[in-house]
Design an enzyme around this catalytic site. Structure first.
Site, PDB file in Angstrom:
ATOM      1  N   GLY A  48      40.337  45.783  36.772  1.00 45.72           N
ATOM      2  CA  GLY A  48      38.905  45.919  36.575  1.00 45.72           C
ATOM      3  C   GLY A  48      38.248  45.025  37.602  1.00 45.72           C
ATOM      4  O   GLY A  48      38.796  43.969  37.945  1.00 45.72           O
ATOM      5  N   ASN A  52      39.961  41.538  38.547  1.00 48.94           N
ATOM      6  CA  ASN A  52      40.720  41.408  39.791  1.00 48.94           C
ATOM      7  C   ASN A  52      40.314  40.130  40.526  1.00 48.94           C
ATOM      8  O   ASN A  52      41.164  39.388  41.030  1.00 48.94           O
ATOM      9  CB  ASN A  52      40.472  42.610  40.697  1.00 48.94           C
ATOM     10  CG  ASN A  52      40.843  43.930  40.048  1.00 48.94           C
ATOM     11  OD1 ASN A  52      41.656  43.982  39.128  1.00 48.94           O
ATOM     12  ND2 ASN A  52      40.228  45.002  40.510  1.00 48.94           N
ATOM     13  N   TYR A 104      41.837  53.440  32.657  1.00 46.80           N
ATOM     14  CA  TYR A 104      41.440  54.208  33.836  1.00 46.80           C
ATOM     15  C   TYR A 104      42.676  54.594  34.629  1.00 46.80           C
ATOM     16  O   TYR A 104      43.719  53.939  34.553  1.00 46.80           O
ATOM     17  CB  TYR A 104      40.450  53.444  34.717  1.00 46.80           C
ATOM     18  CG  TYR A 104      41.001  52.292  35.523  1.00 46.80           C
ATOM     19  CD1 TYR A 104      41.279  52.429  36.882  1.00 46.80           C
ATOM     20  CD2 TYR A 104      41.219  51.043  34.934  1.00 46.80           C
ATOM     21  CE1 TYR A 104      41.757  51.358  37.629  1.00 46.80           C
ATOM     22  CE2 TYR A 104      41.698  49.974  35.670  1.00 46.80           C
ATOM     23  CZ  TYR A 104      41.965  50.132  37.020  1.00 46.80           C
ATOM     24  OH  TYR A 104      42.438  49.074  37.749  1.00 46.80           O
ATOM     25  N   ARG A 120      36.550  54.831  28.669  1.00 43.93           N
ATOM     26  CA  ARG A 120      36.083  53.472  28.362  1.00 43.93           C
ATOM     27  C   ARG A 120      34.841  53.427  27.496  1.00 43.93           C
ATOM     28  O   ARG A 120      34.342  52.336  27.192  1.00 43.93           O
ATOM     29  CB  ARG A 120      35.796  52.735  29.672  1.00 43.93           C
ATOM     30  CG  ARG A 120      34.609  53.303  30.425  1.00 43.93           C
ATOM     31  CD  ARG A 120      34.481  52.841  31.846  1.00 43.93           C
ATOM     32  NE  ARG A 120      34.478  51.406  32.047  1.00 43.93           N
ATOM     33  CZ  ARG A 120      34.202  50.842  33.224  1.00 43.93           C
ATOM     34  NH1 ARG A 120      33.909  51.600  34.275  1.00 43.93           N
ATOM     35  NH2 ARG A 120      34.214  49.544  33.349  1.00 43.93           N
ATOM     36  N   LYS A 245      29.543  42.981  52.907  1.00 43.40           N
ATOM     37  CA  LYS A 245      30.823  43.562  53.293  1.00 43.40           C
ATOM     38  C   LYS A 245      30.593  44.947  53.908  1.00 43.40           C
ATOM     39  O   LYS A 245      29.814  45.742  53.375  1.00 43.40           O
ATOM     40  CB  LYS A 245      31.747  43.644  52.083  1.00 43.40           C
ATOM     41  CG  LYS A 245      31.987  42.291  51.414  1.00 43.40           C
ATOM     42  CD  LYS A 245      33.015  42.352  50.317  1.00 43.40           C
ATOM     43  CE  LYS A 245      32.563  43.108  49.095  1.00 43.40           C
ATOM     44  NZ  LYS A 245      31.555  42.347  48.284  1.00 43.40           N
ATOM     45  N   GLY A 247      33.407  47.057  55.228  1.00 37.50           N
ATOM     46  CA  GLY A 247      34.676  47.751  55.420  1.00 37.50           C
ATOM     47  C   GLY A 247      35.390  47.320  56.681  1.00 37.50           C
ATOM     48  O   GLY A 247      35.558  46.129  56.956  1.00 37.50           O
ATOM     49  N   ALA A 276      39.833  45.865  47.137  1.00 40.87           N
ATOM     50  CA  ALA A 276      39.585  45.239  48.444  1.00 40.87           C
ATOM     51  C   ALA A 276      38.413  44.258  48.366  1.00 40.87           C
ATOM     52  O   ALA A 276      38.528  43.088  48.752  1.00 40.87           O
ATOM     53  CB  ALA A 276      39.327  46.305  49.497  1.00 40.87           C
ATOM     54  N   GLY A 277      37.280  44.738  47.871  1.00 38.44           N
ATOM     55  CA  GLY A 277      36.114  43.871  47.751  1.00 38.44           C
ATOM     56  C   GLY A 277      36.301  42.776  46.716  1.00 38.44           C
ATOM     57  O   GLY A 277      35.842  41.642  46.900  1.00 38.44           O
ATOM     58  N   ASP A 278      36.985  43.103  45.625  1.00 37.72           N
ATOM     59  CA  ASP A 278      37.213  42.122  44.564  1.00 37.72           C
ATOM     60  C   ASP A 278      38.038  40.950  45.079  1.00 37.72           C
ATOM     61  O   ASP A 278      37.749  39.790  44.776  1.00 37.72           O
ATOM     62  CB  ASP A 278      37.943  42.765  43.377  1.00 37.72           C
ATOM     63  CG  ASP A 278      37.296  44.047  42.909  1.00 37.72           C
ATOM     64  OD1 ASP A 278      36.063  44.187  43.064  1.00 37.72           O
ATOM     65  OD2 ASP A 278      38.021  44.923  42.379  1.00 37.72           O
TER      66      ASP A 278
END
Length: 327
Positions: A48, A52, A104, A120, A245, A247, A276-278
């Site tokens: 999640g 993360n 998920y 959820r 951010k 990418g 990736a962002g987390d």
């Protein structure tokens, strides 16, 4: 430590406590070519967006407590045991009798981009702030934190009334000297009314000392606006630190009236961009808590995210954590 880092509001001291709010769900990673598969062979894990970040911060040596709700079933017991094994503090986890955690599934294409399927709507976290006594108990415990981090996905879980309770608490927390970090992490599916998302995100950004949005998410929220316009909109919220951010283009950093482009130091081919962002956010926040300057913290976040995207699923094996992220 650089002079720039010494101006930071973040509490750079041993044992600084970070509280992170959101939802962690059971995760199924589905194989590519699922439609043509004779059998479903999915891997079973958990994840999640905010969790993360919590887990990766804990792996990097942070003192992190996770605020969420689970059921009283055996799967919830398993989740708690897994989190505790990762050194995530679970004292803020509420348990709801008869409830089950959310679920998920992830599908990824050949480029590593992912598609999510969610179950959820009945997850107990949605009731987290409904009861007055529980809400007060949670807020009393959160008041001891040094930093609170949450996202737009966290906000999407709650009613307007619950979100007002949350934002009112954050206002008090900020005025009491606490630090707030926010990533919009906008997902249109979770916001049937985009105007509601825009209004609530504006309130969250106005409280944030550290803003960690993704430009692509902001473009979804404000379709038709140019990148420059989106950047100016984000800057107008006046967070002490803004990391946008972008990418494969890296990110743009705004801090102390300075703008710095931070390209990826070591671009990699993504196998799966989940988390990736987390993970970037985890690296950045831990870097700042360690006393790194903003550019150094960005580098730490990029190194971690660059490793995470080379693995399937949100959580990579501990043995795969990049050496450069360790203290």
């Amino acid at each position: 430590m650089s002079d720039e880092a010494s101006n930071l509001k973040l509490p750079r001291k041993p044992g600084s406590r970070v509280a992170i709010m959101g939802e962690c769900m059971v995760e199924l990673s589905l194989p590519q070519g699922l439609a043509s598969s004779a059998r479903l062979a999915a891997s079973f894990s958990y994840g999640g967006d905010t969790f993360n970040t919590a887990l990766y911060m804990a792996r990097l040596g942070g003192r992190v407590a996770y605020l969420t709700a689970l059921g009283d079933d055996t799967i919830s017991d398993w989740l708690l045991s897994q989190w505790q094994a990762e050194q995530v503090d679970t004292a803020l986890v509420e348990r709801f009798p008869g409830a089950l955690p959310g679920l998920y599934a992830i599908e990824t294409d050949d480029a590593g981009e992912r598609c999510f399927h969610y179950w959820r709507n009945q997850a107990p976290v949605r009731q987290l702030f409904d009861d007055a006594d529980r809400r007060q108990r949670i807020f009393d415990r959160l008041a001891d934190a040094d930093v609170i981090y949450f996202t737009g996905i966290s906000m999407s879980l709650f009613s307007d009334q619950s979100l007002q309770y949350w934002l009112d608490f954050l206002t008090h927390f900020k005025h009491s000297g606490g630090v707030i970090a926010f990533d919009s992490n906008y997902r249109p599916r979770q916001w049937p009314d985009p105007d509601r998302a825009r209004q609530l995100f504006a309130q969250a950004y106005s409280l944030a000392d550290i803003a960690l949005p993704t430009l692509e998410d902001e473009a979804l929220l404000y379709p038709g606006e140019s990148s420059n316009s989106l950047m100016e909109r984000l800057r107008a919220y006046d967070a002490s630190e803004l990391v946008v951010k972008q990418g494969v283009e890296g990110c743009t950093l705004f801090h102390a009236d300075m703008q710095t482009q931070c390209p990826l130091e070591n671009p990699v081919k993504a196998l799966d961009t989940t988390a990736a962002g987390d993970s970037f956010n985890a690296g950045y926040l831990i870097g700042r808590l360690r006393g790194l300057d903003c550019v150094e913290a960005v580098s730490l976040g990029q190194q971690l995210a660059g490793t995470v995207v080379q693995h399937r699923g949100a959580i990579i094996p501990m043995a795969s954590m990049p050496t450069a992220t360790k203290q």
